[in-house]
Scaffold this motif. Sequence first.
Motif: not given
Length: 379
Positions: A13, A15-18, A41, A65-67, A72, A373
């Motif tokens: 989680q 940035r753009n990595y889940t 990132n 992560n925004r979602h 994180w 990601g």
Amino acid sequence: MTISKIHRLTLTQFRNYTAASLRVEADLVALVGANGAGKTNCLEAISLLSPGRGLRRATLDDIANRHGDGSWAVSAEVEGALGLATLGTGIEPRRDDAAASSRRCRIDRENVSSAAAFGDHLRMVWLTPAMDGLFTGPAAERRRFFDRLVLAIDSEHSSRVAALERSLRSRNRVLEERSQDSHWLDAIERETAELAVAVAAMRGETVMRLGAALAARGAGSAFPSAEIALDGWMENALRTETATAIEDRYRAVLREARPRDAAAGRTLDGPHLTDLRVVYAAKAMPARDASTGEQKALLIGLILAHAQLVAEMTGITPLLLLDEVVAHLDPSRRRALFAELQRLGAQVWMTGADPAAFADLGPAGELFEVEDGRLTRQP
């Protein structure tokens, strides 16, 4: 000589990595992909495994992560000064009724007080495109840049700088009061002077040694040498005077300047205002007057000399993070950079949009594609 290395990196989680993980075997690691894919990132995540706030100095909430749920984590299996270890940092999910989560740092899954403890395992140096305007930008940016160089040598330096900033803020608050407590001000200024001299002393030693390392590089490198100096009376005075004498002098300066600083709302003298002067040695020209390409080459040369100095002073070859470092280098300079990095013997993480730019890495290199990601090893 110990070499700082990452063997496995895991992002959750971030940035753009889940959820992403990669195992690294080579010394020269290239992350390639389109703009916005997450290359920087990944370097930022690694930078958080060193003392300080990382290469972007981002807030904790911005990193999540925004979602996701606001949490994180970054974890890495590393080889460093104390052998193999697992370093980790991140924040846990925030409950609806809870205050903002604080960042946690762990070594071998045991909590440590702060990221400063990571400095016992890894040393790290980085170069980012945001530094391209370093020589023409404000003094505060050059001061922060140089303090980062000092931190790679002395992992307690950022703590001293932060303590000095807190002490200066305390003094400024007392000066704002109509009825000032002179005894309290004396105590604050005594602490301020002690911290100021400690910060200035390590800066002074570093600039002297780094200047010698830059001079030793000579004209044989593809990256020109620079002459550097600190524009700060305290750092320069410490070359010939004792720390005690400088502390006494700075206390007197602070006491005398109370009315002036009270009117200004800030302290107008001290190492918190020091600047870094850089001269393009071959042309005897201030770096700020050099061309954009020359400034980039000077900056790369400065970082390479600093990495060598860290290794010599600490016995630990630092890990290098070089974001978009080859973007504006011609093929001959790229090859020269890769050759210098191999001679340094460090593990180096680089980013770029074009895989062809890393074709000369050879067997010492390892290529990973970054896309949305995801991290994929390339053959």
